[in-house]
Enzyme design. Structure first.
Site, PDB file in Angstrom:
ATOM      1  N   ASN A   9       0.873  -1.178   0.000  1.00  0.00           N
ATOM      2  CA  ASN A   9       0.000   0.000   0.000  1.00  0.00           C
ATOM      3  C   ASN A   9       0.904   1.220   0.000  1.00  0.00           C
ATOM      4  O   ASN A   9       1.470   1.585   1.030  1.00  0.00           O
ATOM      5  CB  ASN A   9      -0.910  -0.018   1.243  1.00  0.00           C
ATOM      6  CG  ASN A   9      -1.800   1.214   1.306  1.00  0.00           C
ATOM      7  OD1 ASN A   9      -1.823   2.018   0.377  1.00  0.00           O
ATOM      8  ND2 ASN A   9      -2.529   1.370   2.403  1.00  0.00           N
ATOM      9  N   TRP A  10       1.036   1.813  -1.172  1.00  0.00           N
ATOM     10  CA  TRP A  10       1.968   2.941  -1.305  1.00  0.00           C
ATOM     11  C   TRP A  10       1.410   4.234  -0.706  1.00  0.00           C
ATOM     12  O   TRP A  10       2.127   5.226  -0.612  1.00  0.00           O
ATOM     13  CB  TRP A  10       2.333   3.149  -2.786  1.00  0.00           C
ATOM     14  CG  TRP A  10       3.266   2.122  -3.332  1.00  0.00           C
ATOM     15  CD1 TRP A  10       3.990   1.203  -2.615  1.00  0.00           C
ATOM     16  CD2 TRP A  10       3.605   1.918  -4.708  1.00  0.00           C
ATOM     17  NE1 TRP A  10       4.754   0.438  -3.460  1.00  0.00           N
ATOM     18  CE2 TRP A  10       4.538   0.857  -4.755  1.00  0.00           C
ATOM     19  CE3 TRP A  10       3.219   2.519  -5.905  1.00  0.00           C
ATOM     20  CZ2 TRP A  10       5.080   0.394  -5.954  1.00  0.00           C
ATOM     21  CZ3 TRP A  10       3.749   2.062  -7.103  1.00  0.00           C
ATOM     22  CH2 TRP A  10       4.673   1.002  -7.128  1.00  0.00           C
ATOM     23  N   LYS A  11       0.137   4.225  -0.366  1.00  0.00           N
ATOM     24  CA  LYS A  11      -0.494   5.428   0.208  1.00  0.00           C
ATOM     25  C   LYS A  11      -0.204   6.645  -0.697  1.00  0.00           C
ATOM     26  O   LYS A  11      -0.148   6.494  -1.910  1.00  0.00           O
ATOM     27  CB  LYS A  11      -0.053   5.627   1.662  1.00  0.00           C
ATOM     28  CG  LYS A  11      -0.290   4.359   2.492  1.00  0.00           C
ATOM     29  CD  LYS A  11      -0.125   4.547   3.969  1.00  0.00           C
ATOM     30  CE  LYS A  11      -0.363   3.213   4.677  1.00  0.00           C
ATOM     31  NZ  LYS A  11      -0.325   3.327   6.139  1.00  0.00           N
ATOM     32  N   HIS A  93      -9.739   0.918   4.935  1.00  0.00           N
ATOM     33  CA  HIS A  93      -8.470   1.259   5.593  1.00  0.00           C
ATOM     34  C   HIS A  93      -8.737   2.273   6.714  1.00  0.00           C
ATOM     35  O   HIS A  93      -9.547   3.181   6.548  1.00  0.00           O
ATOM     36  CB  HIS A  93      -7.464   1.810   4.589  1.00  0.00           C
ATOM     37  CG  HIS A  93      -6.075   1.839   5.137  1.00  0.00           C
ATOM     38  ND1 HIS A  93      -5.656   2.795   6.037  1.00  0.00           N
ATOM     39  CD2 HIS A  93      -5.025   0.993   4.955  1.00  0.00           C
ATOM     40  CE1 HIS A  93      -4.399   2.537   6.375  1.00  0.00           C
ATOM     41  NE2 HIS A  93      -3.995   1.462   5.741  1.00  0.00           N
ATOM     42  N   GLU A  95      -7.125   4.747   7.695  1.00  0.00           N
ATOM     43  CA  GLU A  95      -6.897   6.153   7.356  1.00  0.00           C
ATOM     44  C   GLU A  95      -8.120   6.735   6.659  1.00  0.00           C
ATOM     45  O   GLU A  95      -8.466   7.898   6.848  1.00  0.00           O
ATOM     46  CB  GLU A  95      -5.626   6.276   6.492  1.00  0.00           C
ATOM     47  CG  GLU A  95      -4.386   6.056   7.348  1.00  0.00           C
ATOM     48  CD  GLU A  95      -3.192   5.462   6.633  1.00  0.00           C
ATOM     49  OE1 GLU A  95      -3.146   5.483   5.390  1.00  0.00           O
ATOM     50  OE2 GLU A  95      -2.281   4.951   7.328  1.00  0.00           O
ATOM     51  N   GLU A 165      -5.490  -4.769  10.529  1.00  0.00           N
ATOM     52  CA  GLU A 165      -4.487  -3.721  10.761  1.00  0.00           C
ATOM     53  C   GLU A 165      -4.824  -2.963  12.043  1.00  0.00           C
ATOM     54  O   GLU A 165      -5.618  -2.011  12.011  1.00  0.00           O
ATOM     55  CB  GLU A 165      -4.467  -2.736   9.585  1.00  0.00           C
ATOM     56  CG  GLU A 165      -4.102  -3.354   8.260  1.00  0.00           C
ATOM     57  CD  GLU A 165      -3.551  -2.326   7.282  1.00  0.00           C
ATOM     58  OE1 GLU A 165      -2.495  -2.589   6.714  1.00  0.00           O
ATOM     59  OE2 GLU A 165      -4.156  -1.255   7.106  1.00  0.00           O
ATOM     60  N   GLY A 171       2.297   2.460  10.915  1.00  0.00           N
ATOM     61  CA  GLY A 171       3.261   3.554  10.787  1.00  0.00           C
ATOM     62  C   GLY A 171       3.922   3.941  12.100  1.00  0.00           C
ATOM     63  O   GLY A 171       4.569   4.980  12.187  1.00  0.00           O
ATOM     64  N   SER A 211       3.265  -1.880  10.562  1.00  0.00           N
ATOM     65  CA  SER A 211       4.711  -1.936  10.850  1.00  0.00           C
ATOM     66  C   SER A 211       5.324  -3.296  10.558  1.00  0.00           C
ATOM     67  O   SER A 211       6.280  -3.708  11.222  1.00  0.00           O
ATOM     68  CB  SER A 211       5.002  -1.503  12.290  1.00  0.00           C
ATOM     69  OG  SER A 211       4.600  -0.161  12.484  1.00  0.00           O
ATOM     70  N   GLY A 232       2.853  -1.061   4.317  1.00  0.00           N
ATOM     71  CA  GLY A 232       2.918   0.368   4.008  1.00  0.00           C
ATOM     72  C   GLY A 232       4.351   0.797   3.782  1.00  0.00           C
ATOM     73  O   GLY A 232       4.937   0.576   2.715  1.00  0.00           O
ATOM     74  N   GLY A 233       4.962   1.388   4.805  1.00  0.00           N
ATOM     75  CA  GLY A 233       6.302   1.955   4.681  1.00  0.00           C
ATOM     76  C   GLY A 233       7.323   1.043   4.027  1.00  0.00           C
ATOM     77  O   GLY A 233       8.087   1.476   3.154  1.00  0.00           O
TER      78      GLY A 233
HETATM   79  P1  13P Z   1       2.861   0.502   7.751  1.00  0.00           P
HETATM   80  O1  13P Z   1       3.385  -0.797   7.196  1.00  0.00           O
HETATM   81  O2  13P Z   1       3.603   1.702   7.258  1.00  0.00           O
HETATM   82  O3  13P Z   1       2.691   0.443   9.236  1.00  0.00           O
HETATM   83  O4  13P Z   1       1.370   0.687   7.147  1.00  0.00           O
HETATM   84  C1  13P Z   1       0.487  -0.360   7.238  1.00  0.00           C
HETATM   85  C2  13P Z   1      -0.694  -0.023   6.421  1.00  0.00           C
HETATM   86  O5  13P Z   1      -1.460   0.857   6.751  1.00  0.00           O
HETATM   87  C3  13P Z   1      -0.904  -0.785   5.179  1.00  0.00           C
HETATM   88  O6  13P Z   1      -2.172  -0.542   4.663  1.00  0.00           O
END
Ligand code: 13P
Length: 249
Positions: A9-11, A93, A95, A165, A171, A211, A232-233
């Site tokens: 997930n590149w956000k 998600h 967010e 999640e 994050g 994470s 994510g990251g």
């Molecule tokens: P991180 O891996 O950066 O914690 O993000 C997880 C995420 O929200 C994937 O959708």
């Protein structure tokens, strides 16, 4: 055997060149085989370019609006995404739930819209730290799934994967531990089995996100009810994501 899935997930990160390079590196190096599925949830604006790669690396969209067409300024429909080879969408998600106020009822509409168009779905769920600390995490996640996802038919639920999640792990560098992850994943599988049947419960991929990185993926993926990750990251670098992919099997 259940499929394994690893999704990036590149956000709202990367520029077009970086996204193209990363996607191309993933295509060349990911361990594709019959049971491993890989997805990149890219920002919308890179999709036209990434769709030209025409690869088995599935293209996913991070968002869409659940209407066919019309006066929805700034929004993008599932039909428009399908024109760009998008085959899977992310729904629920945290967010989007928190920053964009997407309610369980609205997420239910998104689930229906996606499935009506034969899109695969990765449906996200997860509790806040406050909910976990008050020991209500299982009831909270069960309600998220019941309110937005478990109304669909057996045929349709089989097009869905679920990503657990925990919000407090996204994050933050703080992952849930193996016991916490396994407890939730096992519960999710049991709820699916109770709502549908045992075979369905055993078929659906349940991913962990929050994470997850190249250092902890091995431990997380060794939980019996974890079928992969939503990253994510650590999905923003070729090395990180490929190392996580090595831990899938
Ligand atoms: P991180 O891996 O950066 O914690 O993000 C997880 C995420 O929200 C994937 O959708």
């Amino acid at each position: 055997m259940r499929k394994k899935m690893l999704a990036a997930n590149w956000k709202m990160n990367l520029n077009l060149q970086e996204a193209s390079d990363l996607y191309s590196n993933f295509i060349q190096n990911l361990p594709f085989n019959e049971s491993n599925h890989f997805v990149v949830f890219s920002p919308f604006v890179f999709l036209p370019q990434l769709s030209t790669f025409n690869s088995t690396l599935a293209l996913g969209a991070q968002n869409f609006y659940p209407a066919e067409k019309g006066a929805f300024t700034g929004e993008i429909s599932i039909s428009q995404l399908k024109e760009l080879q998008v085959s899977v969408v992310l729904i629920g998600h945290s967010e989007r739930r928190s920053y964009f106020y997407e309610s369980n009822e609205f997420l239910k509409q998104k689930v229906d819209s996606a499935l009506n168009h034969n899109m695969d779905v990765v449906f996200c769920c997860g509790e806040s730290l406050e909910t976990r600390d008050s020991d209500k995490h299982l009831a909270f996640v069960e309600a998220q799934l019941t309110d937005s996802l478990f109304h669909v038919s057996k045929e349709d639920i089989l097009k869905c994967s679920i990503a657990y999640e925990p919000i407090w792990a996204i994050g933050t560098g703080r992952t849930a531990n193996s016991e916490q992850i396994e407890e939730m994943h096992k519960s999710i599988r049991n709820w699916i089995s109770m709502k549908y049947d045992e075979e369905t419960g055993q078929s659906i991929a349940i991913l962990y996100g929050g994470s997850c990185n190249e250092h902890n993926a091995s431990e997380i993926f060794s939980c019996p009810n974890v079928d992969g990750g939503l990253i994510g990251g650590a999905s923003l670098s070729t090395e990180g994501f490929l190392q996580i992919a090595q831990e899938l099997n």
